[in-house]
Enzyme design. Structure first.
Site, PDB file in Angstrom:
ATOM      1  N   GLY A   8       1.233  -0.904   0.279  1.00  0.00           N
ATOM      2  CA  GLY A   8       0.508  -0.038   0.138  1.00  0.00           C
ATOM      3  C   GLY A   8       0.733   1.339   0.173  1.00  0.00           C
ATOM      4  O   GLY A   8       2.166   1.401   0.682  1.00  0.00           O
ATOM      5  N   THR A  10       1.074   3.462   2.324  1.00  0.00           N
ATOM      6  CA  THR A  10       1.724   3.443   3.796  1.00  0.00           C
ATOM      7  C   THR A  10       2.742   2.454   4.319  1.00  0.00           C
ATOM      8  O   THR A  10       3.237   2.654   4.534  1.00  0.00           O
ATOM      9  CB  THR A  10       1.152   4.119   4.662  1.00  0.00           C
ATOM     10  OG1 THR A  10       0.297   5.326   4.195  1.00  0.00           O
ATOM     11  CG2 THR A  10       1.385   4.364   6.783  1.00  0.00           C
ATOM     12  N   ASN A  11       1.999   0.974   3.970  1.00  0.00           N
ATOM     13  CA  ASN A  11       2.504   0.119   4.458  1.00  0.00           C
ATOM     14  C   ASN A  11       2.837  -1.103   3.645  1.00  0.00           C
ATOM     15  O   ASN A  11       1.594  -1.275   2.894  1.00  0.00           O
ATOM     16  CB  ASN A  11       1.893   0.152   5.893  1.00  0.00           C
ATOM     17  CG  ASN A  11       1.738   0.079   6.640  1.00  0.00           C
ATOM     18  OD1 ASN A  11       2.719   1.260   7.776  1.00  0.00           O
ATOM     19  ND2 ASN A  11       0.639   1.035   7.430  1.00  0.00           N
ATOM     20  N   GLY A 108      -6.376   0.652  -9.596  1.00  0.00           N
ATOM     21  CA  GLY A 108      -5.286   0.276  -8.632  1.00  0.00           C
ATOM     22  C   GLY A 108      -5.304  -0.950  -8.330  1.00  0.00           C
ATOM     23  O   GLY A 108      -6.801  -2.585  -8.131  1.00  0.00           O
ATOM     24  N   ALA A 109      -4.760  -1.777  -8.544  1.00  0.00           N
ATOM     25  CA  ALA A 109      -4.400  -3.309  -7.617  1.00  0.00           C
ATOM     26  C   ALA A 109      -5.399  -4.108  -7.046  1.00  0.00           C
ATOM     27  O   ALA A 109      -6.196  -4.799  -6.831  1.00  0.00           O
ATOM     28  CB  ALA A 109      -2.981  -3.756  -7.586  1.00  0.00           C
ATOM     29  N   ASP A 110      -5.303  -2.898  -6.036  1.00  0.00           N
ATOM     30  CA  ASP A 110      -5.529  -2.834  -4.123  1.00  0.00           C
ATOM     31  C   ASP A 110      -7.014  -3.154  -4.381  1.00  0.00           C
ATOM     32  O   ASP A 110      -8.078  -4.208  -4.205  1.00  0.00           O
ATOM     33  CB  ASP A 110      -5.584  -2.347  -3.126  1.00  0.00           C
ATOM     34  CG  ASP A 110      -5.745  -0.535  -3.869  1.00  0.00           C
ATOM     35  OD1 ASP A 110      -5.426  -0.186  -4.729  1.00  0.00           O
ATOM     36  OD2 ASP A 110      -5.623   0.384  -2.869  1.00  0.00           O
TER      37      ASP A 110
END
Length: 255
Positions: A8, A10-11, A108-110
């Site tokens: 992601g 952020t993480n 987006g992949a997510d």
């Protein structure tokens, strides 16, 4: 075992799976500059604390919204796992659904991975609400296809903007305030963020359902999902591991 890597903004989350069962997961801050060797050292130590070894990993799947991190993650796989990872978005990876949007490459992949997971676990049609760096609301249709959605600033982005742009406003944590009407700066900010985002999500879900023409099951994911879900009845399910579930499902579709 399979290692699923969710990158992601952020993480990063690294999760080991045996079949479809989660064995253990580890998180690290996202960075474009971290080398394959740095990943290898950190991950070997993290796994060792849980009684696992790098050689337990036989396959890897990666979903990333940070393209700059991919090169070194592929290096990690080649050097330490002796494998070529499946990467969401690459031509050789079948995700099992067709994005119903103007330009499928923009998704987006997510968001695609979450759509796969939501349909696999909850059926359709569904709205996936991801409280991440951005707050996204995505529709998954009856056939499991990604049907479009909404992108809004994330909760923490809004907090950072308030703190940066207004000299007298402090940096605060996201908490549920006891009252809607604040009596001091802290309470006012907490109410604006907490109830403001809940009101936004409630309003957007209502408009999405009206436009879609039927009731959609709502699934919330992301670190703030449990906290925000306590303030509304609009969320049917909380699933913090939704993206990891989707990565595992896509891996099995390709194997």
């Amino acid at each position: 075992m399979l290692l699923a890597i969710d990158v992601g903004n952020t993480n990063m989350t690294f999760a080991a799976f045996s079949g479809r069962s989660l064995v253990k997961e580890w998180r690290i801050a996202t960075s474009n500059s971290r080398t394959a060797e740095e990943y290898g050292v950190w991950l070997s130590q993290a796994m060792a604390l849980d009684g696992l070894k790098l050689y337990d990993i036989k396959d890897v799947i990666i979903g990333t919204v940070v393209p700059g991190a991919l090169f070194n993650l592929k290096g990690l796989c080649k050097r330490y796992f002796r494998c070529t990872p499946l990467v969401i978005g690459e031509d050789n990876v079948e995700i099992g659904m067709v994005p119903q949007i103007d330009n499928p490459k923009e998704a987006g992949a997510d968001r695609l991975v979450d759509a796969v997971a939501a349909h696999s676990k909850y059926g359709g049609p569904t709205i996936v609400i991801d409280f991440g760096t951005a707050t996204t609301l995505d529709v998954v249709d009856e056939d499991g296809n990604y049907a479009g959605g909404i992108i809004a600033p994330g909760v923490n982005l809004s907090l950072d903007a308030l703190h940066s742009a207004a000299a007298k406003l402090p940096r605060i944590a996201v908490e549920r305030p006891s009252k809607v009407i604040g009596k001091n700066t802290l309470e006012c900010m907490q109410s604006g963020i907490y109830w403001g985002y809940i009101s936004m999500v409630e309003g957007l879900v209502a408009r999405m359902q009206e436009e879609y023409g039927t009731k959609l099951t709502t699934v919330a994911t992301g670190g703030l999902a449990p906290l925000l879900a306590r303030g509304t009845d609009i969320i049917d399910h909380i699933d913090r591991d939704l993206t990891l579930t989707g990565l595992v499902e896509i891996y099995h579709k390709n194997n």
